[in-house]
Design a protein around this motif. Structure first.
Motif, PDB file in Angstrom:
ATOM      1  N   ALA A  63       0.849  -1.190   0.000  1.00  0.00           N
ATOM      2  CA  ALA A  63       0.000   0.000   0.000  1.00  0.00           C
ATOM      3  C   ALA A  63       0.885   1.240   0.000  1.00  0.00           C
ATOM      4  CB  ALA A  63      -0.918   0.006   1.210  1.00  0.00           C
ATOM      5  N   GLU A  64       0.504   2.194  -0.813  1.00  0.00           N
ATOM      6  CA  GLU A  64       1.232   3.465  -0.925  1.00  0.00           C
ATOM      7  C   GLU A  64       0.397   4.548  -0.249  1.00  0.00           C
ATOM      8  OE1 GLU A  64       1.175   6.064  -4.770  1.00  0.00           O
ATOM      9  OE2 GLU A  64       2.881   4.685  -4.908  1.00  0.00           O
ATOM     10  N   LEU A  65       0.977   5.229   0.720  1.00  0.00           N
ATOM     11  CA  LEU A  65       0.277   6.301   1.414  1.00  0.00           C
ATOM     12  C   LEU A  65       0.190   7.527   0.515  1.00  0.00           C
ATOM     13  CD1 LEU A  65      -0.993   7.272   4.097  1.00  0.00           C
ATOM     14  CD2 LEU A  65       1.285   8.117   4.714  1.00  0.00           C
ATOM     15  N   LEU A  66      -1.028   8.005   0.285  1.00  0.00           N
ATOM     16  CA  LEU A  66      -1.240   9.207  -0.526  1.00  0.00           C
ATOM     17  C   LEU A  66      -1.408  10.444   0.348  1.00  0.00           C
ATOM     18  CD1 LEU A  66      -3.667   7.683  -3.181  1.00  0.00           C
ATOM     19  CD2 LEU A  66      -1.184   8.002  -3.356  1.00  0.00           C
ATOM     20  N   SER A  67      -2.067  10.270   1.505  1.00  0.00           N
ATOM     21  CA  SER A  67      -2.210  11.381   2.446  1.00  0.00           C
ATOM     22  C   SER A  67      -2.624  10.823   3.811  1.00  0.00           C
ATOM     23  CB  SER A  67      -3.232  12.405   1.958  1.00  0.00           C
ATOM     24  OG  SER A  67      -4.526  11.835   1.893  1.00  0.00           O
ATOM     25  N   ASP A  77      -5.999   7.525   6.706  1.00  0.00           N
ATOM     26  CA  ASP A  77      -5.014   7.341   5.642  1.00  0.00           C
ATOM     27  C   ASP A  77      -5.724   7.115   4.316  1.00  0.00           C
ATOM     28  OD1 ASP A  77      -2.925   7.523   7.408  1.00  0.00           O
ATOM     29  OD2 ASP A  77      -2.297   5.433   7.232  1.00  0.00           O
ATOM     30  N   HIS A  78      -5.280   7.837   3.302  1.00  0.00           N
ATOM     31  CA  HIS A  78      -5.712   7.594   1.928  1.00  0.00           C
ATOM     32  C   HIS A  78      -4.584   6.808   1.276  1.00  0.00           C
ATOM     33  CE1 HIS A  78      -6.656   9.468  -2.275  1.00  0.00           C
ATOM     34  NE2 HIS A  78      -7.019   8.201  -2.206  1.00  0.00           N
ATOM     35  N   GLU A  79      -4.895   5.603   0.810  1.00  0.00           N
ATOM     36  CA  GLU A  79      -3.867   4.709   0.290  1.00  0.00           C
ATOM     37  C   GLU A  79      -4.235   4.184  -1.088  1.00  0.00           C
ATOM     38  OE1 GLU A  79      -3.166   2.870   4.779  1.00  0.00           O
ATOM     39  OE2 GLU A  79      -3.820   1.538   3.156  1.00  0.00           O
ATOM     40  N   ARG A  80      -3.225   3.879  -1.853  1.00  0.00           N
ATOM     41  CA  ARG A  80      -3.369   3.154  -3.114  1.00  0.00           C
ATOM     42  C   ARG A  80      -2.788   1.770  -2.868  1.00  0.00           C
ATOM     43  NH1 ARG A  80      -1.251   6.602  -6.715  1.00  0.00           N
ATOM     44  NH2 ARG A  80      -3.309   7.467  -7.034  1.00  0.00           N
ATOM     45  N   ALA A  93      -9.662   4.474   1.913  1.00  0.00           N
ATOM     46  CA  ALA A  93      -9.436   5.326   3.073  1.00  0.00           C
ATOM     47  C   ALA A  93      -9.544   4.389   4.260  1.00  0.00           C
ATOM     48  CB  ALA A  93     -10.471   6.432   3.165  1.00  0.00           C
ATOM     49  N   ALA A  94      -8.519   4.382   5.082  1.00  0.00           N
ATOM     50  CA  ALA A  94      -8.509   3.582   6.306  1.00  0.00           C
ATOM     51  C   ALA A  94      -8.617   4.550   7.475  1.00  0.00           C
ATOM     52  CB  ALA A  94      -7.230   2.761   6.397  1.00  0.00           C
ATOM     53  N   ILE A  95      -9.644   4.379   8.270  1.00  0.00           N
ATOM     54  CA  ILE A  95      -9.877   5.251   9.413  1.00  0.00           C
ATOM     55  C   ILE A  95      -9.546   4.445  10.666  1.00  0.00           C
ATOM     56  CG2 ILE A  95     -11.561   6.670  10.658  1.00  0.00           C
ATOM     57  CD1 ILE A  95     -13.142   6.648   7.882  1.00  0.00           C
ATOM     58  N   PHE A 108     -13.035   0.993   6.731  1.00  0.00           N
ATOM     59  CA  PHE A 108     -12.517   1.155   5.374  1.00  0.00           C
ATOM     60  C   PHE A 108     -13.574   1.735   4.449  1.00  0.00           C
ATOM     61  CE2 PHE A 108      -9.575  -2.207   6.796  1.00  0.00           C
ATOM     62  CZ  PHE A 108      -8.376  -1.641   6.395  1.00  0.00           C
ATOM     63  N   VAL A 109     -13.119   2.610   3.573  1.00  0.00           N
ATOM     64  CA  VAL A 109     -13.885   3.094   2.440  1.00  0.00           C
ATOM     65  C   VAL A 109     -13.084   2.684   1.224  1.00  0.00           C
ATOM     66  CG1 VAL A 109     -14.833   5.095   1.251  1.00  0.00           C
ATOM     67  CG2 VAL A 109     -14.686   5.100   3.754  1.00  0.00           C
ATOM     68  N   LYS A 110     -13.704   1.904   0.327  1.00  0.00           N
ATOM     69  CA  LYS A 110     -12.991   1.399  -0.842  1.00  0.00           C
ATOM     70  C   LYS A 110     -13.574   2.009  -2.099  1.00  0.00           C
ATOM     71  CE  LYS A 110     -12.046  -2.897   1.511  1.00  0.00           C
ATOM     72  NZ  LYS A 110     -12.338  -4.298   1.643  1.00  0.00           N
ATOM     73  N   ALA A 111     -12.675   2.362  -3.014  1.00  0.00           N
ATOM     74  CA  ALA A 111     -13.114   2.919  -4.296  1.00  0.00           C
ATOM     75  C   ALA A 111     -12.963   1.879  -5.382  1.00  0.00           C
ATOM     76  CB  ALA A 111     -12.301   4.155  -4.651  1.00  0.00           C
TER      77      ALA A 111
END
Length: 111
Positions: A63-67, A77-80, A93-95, A108-111
């Motif tokens: 996982a790559e941290l975006l913000s 955390d917003h991750e790819r 998004a992991a809360i 988790f919020v998944k896109a």
């Protein structure tokens, strides 16, 4: 250790596929859920088993941290996520909600 530092340490362990290192940052009675849903996983041992299976199925997973945002006892955390070199990455998004110095819940919020 700050909440942001714990979130980073667990992400580093996740990317190293170090299940023991990953689980070290979670409370024994932790829970995982999709946002606004009932938890679908309870307890660090179930979390450990899920990740052992995940890393066995996807040995190149990372996982790559975006913000990252810290608000009170929450780290967002917003991750790819990359499952494999040839798979299309997806974003989450992991809360992380903290109780003391450990993560007690992840939504988790998944896109």
């Amino acid at each position: 250790m700050s909440f942001a530092a714990v979130a980073q340490a667990q992400l580093d362990a996740y990317n190293a596929q170090d299940v023991d290192g990953l689980c070290r940052h979670f409370a024994d009675d932790m829970a995982v859920a999709d946002l606004n849903a009932e938890p679908n996983l309870h307890g660090v041992e179930a979390f450990r088993e899920r990740h052992l299976g995940l890393f066995a199925q996807f040995p190149d997973n990372r996982a790559e941290l975006l913000s990252r945002v810290v608000i009170g006892n929450k780290v967002i955390d917003h991750e790819r996520v990359f499952r494999s070199p040839d798979a299309t990455p997806f974003e989450v998004a992991a809360i992380y909600t903290f109780a003391g110095e450990k993560i007690a819940r992840v939504d988790f919020v998944k896109a």
